[in-house]
Design a protein around this motif. Structure first.
Motif, mmCIF file in Angstrom:
data_model
loop_
_atom_site.group_PDB
_atom_site.id
_atom_site.type_symbol
_atom_site.label_atom_id
_atom_site.label_comp_id
_atom_site.label_asym_id
_atom_site.label_seq_id
_atom_site.Cartn_x
_atom_site.Cartn_y
_atom_site.Cartn_z
ATOM 1 N N ASN A 149 0.954 -1.195 -0.071
ATOM 2 C CA ASN A 149 -0.441 -0.137 0.054
ATOM 3 C C ASN A 149 0.788 1.187 -0.045
ATOM 4 N N ASP A 150 0.346 2.402 0.349
ATOM 5 C CA ASP A 150 0.130 3.876 0.027
ATOM 6 C C ASP A 150 1.831 3.770 1.210
ATOM 7 N N MET A 151 1.281 3.062 1.990
ATOM 8 C CA MET A 151 2.200 3.592 3.799
ATOM 9 C C MET A 151 3.381 2.534 3.756
ATOM 10 N N HIS A 152 3.343 1.608 2.283
ATOM 11 C CA HIS A 152 5.320 0.400 2.295
ATOM 12 C C HIS A 152 5.552 1.300 1.254
ATOM 13 N N PHE A 153 5.128 1.823 0.342
ATOM 14 C CA PHE A 153 5.339 2.200 -0.161
ATOM 15 C C PHE A 153 6.640 3.374 -0.023
ATOM 16 N N ASN A 154 5.922 4.995 0.806
ATOM 17 C CA ASN A 154 6.492 5.582 1.561
ATOM 18 C C ASN A 154 7.351 5.510 2.258
ATOM 19 N N ALA A 155 6.958 4.605 3.002
ATOM 20 C CA ALA A 155 8.427 4.054 3.939
ATOM 21 C C ALA A 155 9.606 3.865 3.459
ATOM 22 N N LEU A 156 9.796 2.847 1.791
ATOM 23 C CA LEU A 156 10.440 2.557 1.361
ATOM 24 C C LEU A 156 11.396 3.819 0.524
ATOM 25 N N VAL A 157 10.559 4.311 0.360
ATOM 26 C CA VAL A 157 11.103 6.033 -0.142
ATOM 27 C C VAL A 157 11.471 6.761 1.173
ATOM 28 N N GLU A 158 11.291 6.562 2.015
ATOM 29 C CA GLU A 158 12.577 7.102 3.489
ATOM 30 C C GLU A 158 12.896 6.505 3.286
ATOM 31 N N ASP A 159 13.225 5.340 3.843
ATOM 32 C CA ASP A 159 14.541 5.045 3.941
ATOM 33 C C ASP A 159 15.369 4.905 2.820
ATOM 34 N N LEU A 160 15.108 4.954 1.548
ATOM 35 C CA LEU A 160 15.978 5.362 0.898
ATOM 36 C C LEU A 160 16.875 6.704 0.858
ATOM 37 N N ILE A 161 15.576 7.542 1.092
ATOM 38 C CA ILE A 161 16.327 8.657 1.101
ATOM 39 C C ILE A 161 18.007 8.784 2.376
ATOM 40 N N ALA A 162 17.437 8.157 3.552
ATOM 41 C CA ALA A 162 17.936 8.009 4.597
ATOM 42 C C ALA A 162 19.250 7.304 4.006
ATOM 43 N N ALA A 163 19.253 6.337 3.325
ATOM 44 C CA ALA A 163 20.765 5.857 2.477
ATOM 45 C C ALA A 163 21.061 6.822 2.415
ATOM 46 N N MET A 164 20.567 7.329 0.816
ATOM 47 C CA MET A 164 21.204 8.853 0.242
ATOM 48 C C MET A 164 22.394 9.223 1.649
ATOM 49 N N ASN A 165 21.061 10.002 2.598
ATOM 50 C CA ASN A 165 22.428 10.918 3.437
ATOM 51 C C ASN A 165 23.138 10.407 3.730
ATOM 52 N N SER A 166 22.969 9.348 4.563
ATOM 53 C CA SER A 166 24.160 8.518 4.588
ATOM 54 C C SER A 166 25.419 8.382 3.829
ATOM 55 N N GLN A 167 25.560 8.545 2.141
ATOM 56 C CA GLN A 167 26.118 8.392 1.770
ATOM 57 C C GLN A 167 26.666 10.019 1.170
ATOM 58 N N GLN A 168 25.792 10.603 1.783
ATOM 59 C CA GLN A 168 25.646 12.320 1.507
ATOM 60 C C GLN A 168 25.688 13.231 0.054
ATOM 61 N N ILE A 169 24.700 12.265 -0.473
ATOM 62 C CA ILE A 169 24.261 12.524 -1.903
ATOM 63 C C ILE A 169 23.436 13.600 -1.778
ATOM 64 N N SER A 170 23.554 14.545 -2.946
ATOM 65 C CA SER A 170 23.372 15.394 -3.184
ATOM 66 C C SER A 170 21.375 16.126 -3.119
ATOM 67 N N VAL A 171 20.989 17.021 -2.212
ATOM 68 C CA VAL A 171 19.577 16.360 -3.022
ATOM 69 C C VAL A 171 18.829 16.813 -4.144
ATOM 70 N N SER A 172 20.185 17.615 -4.936
ATOM 71 C CA SER A 172 19.788 17.653 -6.738
ATOM 72 C C SER A 172 19.499 16.199 -7.065
ATOM 73 N N ALA A 173 20.541 15.613 -6.959
ATOM 74 C CA ALA A 173 20.571 13.923 -7.202
ATOM 75 C C ALA A 173 19.932 13.410 -6.541
ATOM 76 N N GLN A 174 19.431 13.430 -5.424
ATOM 77 C CA GLN A 174 18.703 12.937 -4.746
ATOM 78 C C GLN A 174 16.818 13.244 -5.370
ATOM 79 N N ASN A 175 16.972 14.103 -5.257
ATOM 80 C CA ASN A 175 15.456 14.883 -6.429
ATOM 81 C C ASN A 175 15.575 14.286 -7.281
#
Lengths: 292, 139
Positions: free
Chosen positions: B97-123
């Motif tokens: 469902n939507d909640m599962h999908f968004n949870a994965l997006v949030e986990d991906l964003i957390a992973a990208m943050n810890s990899q210090q990937i820029s906001v523009s590349a994340q977007n």
């Protein structure tokens, strides 16, 4: 005696704060950060002065959620305080209630009347008709209504307003463009409102110049600097029903901060134009929202 | 005045050049090695995420990791070929469902943050993944 009272008051405030934080932290929904927007002055999910198609809080199609907010607009001659709450169900229906209190000391003094406050209740409903603000190629579309009841109609009536209550209806389309501009996420929102309200109905409904609904345009545009910070601008067209004083369109520039899914804070510089003959009403706007 | 013009032209041509490279995002994600680390971090985040960990319990983690790396590599313009199932096939009947999908997006964003990937590349990466939402949820 004083210190005992002081201690009691401090305990009381601490208790209320803790209780609020507990409620607010109880459960945040499954939508993405900032997709519940803030709460606009009439209590609907939106920016500061303009509603959006998104529903309040963070509930997905399998959840329910809600928000509570307080806000203040402070211009040269007026001050508007709003407080309210909204509840939304399955990202489909939003119900909201807000109380507004407008202080108008300058105008009351000029008119020589003792009333220096106009209070108004607003009850809102919004239904998401189609789409998702983030995931569908087309915008999220919602239809809404705001029933408003002016509780201090003496001054509006003297200004020529015809009714102390009425219903605004609107259609809103909102879309987040991922990496839309300079690789930043862009928020665009457009609203058509059918209304005969004067100054957001704080000066009642209808007037001697015009006493029927018309379609007015409202819009917002914003740029997410990152996931937590949004800068943008809003525009809200105003009907001009009273010969007593012209109404001008409202506009603002704002900064919104979404530290987490529990809280949001919006600060803005607003320009409401001339209001009830008092010119150039510019000033500050601040709102705080908690989600649960 | 002339210096300003030169700087402006350098800036403009730089931007134009940057925008014309199709593997730009692939480079910003750290190419093959960067994407492998990113996906590994994402999978650790998912395993720790009560909202969705169960959804992945029966998955073959090695295969999941390889397919996600391929997919992000291809999406970001890297020299890879995606050999996995379509999104509709791999998510059918999983009641996502939507909640599962968004949870994965949030986990991906957390992973990208810890990899210090820029906001523009994340977007840009999320913009490429977002259209898959319709094939994944409520099937």
């Amino acid at each position: 005696m004083r210190s005992v009272f002081g201690k009691y008051a401090a305990n009381c405030v601490a208790f209320l704060l803790t209780a609020t934080i507990d409620i607010v932290h109880a459960d945040s929904g499954g939508r993405l950060l900032a997709t519940g927007a803030a709460t606009q002055i009439e209590g609907s999910a939106g920016g500061g002065i303009v509603p959006m198609a998104v529903l309040s809080g963070y509930d997905t199609r399998d959840e329910a959620g809600g928000t509570a907010f307080v806000s203040r607009v402070d211009t040269k001659d007026y001050r508007l305080d709003s407080i309210g709450a909204a509840w939304s169900w399955r990202n489909r229906v939003e119900l909201s209630a807000a109380r507004q209190e407008l202080r108008l000391d300058t105008l009351a003094g000029a008119l020589g009347v003792p009333d220096n406050t106009i209070r108004q209740n607003v009850f809102g409903a919004k239904v998401r008709l189609y789409g998702d603000v983030v995931y569908t190629a087309t915008p999220q579309i919602s239809a809404g209504a705001q029933y408003k009841k002016n509780l201090d109609f003496f001054i509006p009536s003297a200004a020529g307003a015809k009714d102390d209550s009425g219903v605004d209806m609107y259609l809103a389309a909102t879309k987040l463009f991922l990496a839309g501009f300079a690789d930043r996420n862009v928020l665009l929102n457009g609203v058509v409102r059918w209304t005969k309200s004067n100054q957001e109905s704080l000066v009642g409904f209808g007037g001697d110049k015009r006493n029927s609904r018309e379609a007015v345009f409202e819009g917002s545009a914003g740029l997410f600097i990152n996931r937590h910070w949004l800068i943008g601008t809003e525009y809200r067209q105003m009907p001009d029903n009273l010969s007593f004083a012209r109404a001008q369109d409202w506009k603002d520039v704002f900064v919104a901060w979404f530290p987490d899914k529990q809280w949001s804070v919006v600060a803005a510089w607003v320009d409401l134009g001339d209001i009830a003959t008092l010119r150039n009403q510019q000033g500050w706007y601040v709102s705080i929202q908690g989600s649960f | 005045m002339r210096l300003t013009t030169i700087l402006l032209m350098a800036l403009l041509s730089g931007c134009a050049l940057q925008a014309s490279k199709p593997d730009d995002l692939y480079r910003e994600l750290g190419q093959e090695q960067g994407i492998k680390t990113l996906v590994t971090k994402l999978l650790y985040n998912i395993a720790d995420d009560q909202r969705i960990a169960d959804q992945f319990r029966d998955s073959n983690v090695e295969r999941l990791r390889d397919k996600l790396v391929e997919q992000i590599c291809v999406l970001s313009g890297g020299p890879c070929v995606y050999t996995g199932d379509t999104m509709a096939e791999s998510h059918a009947g999983k009641n996502i469902n939507d909640m599962h999908f968004n949870a994965l997006v949030e986990d991906l964003i957390a992973a990208m943050n810890s990899q210090q990937i820029s906001v523009s590349a994340q977007n840009r990466l999320i913009a490429l993944l977002a259209p898959m939402h319709g094939d994944i949820v409520y099937h």
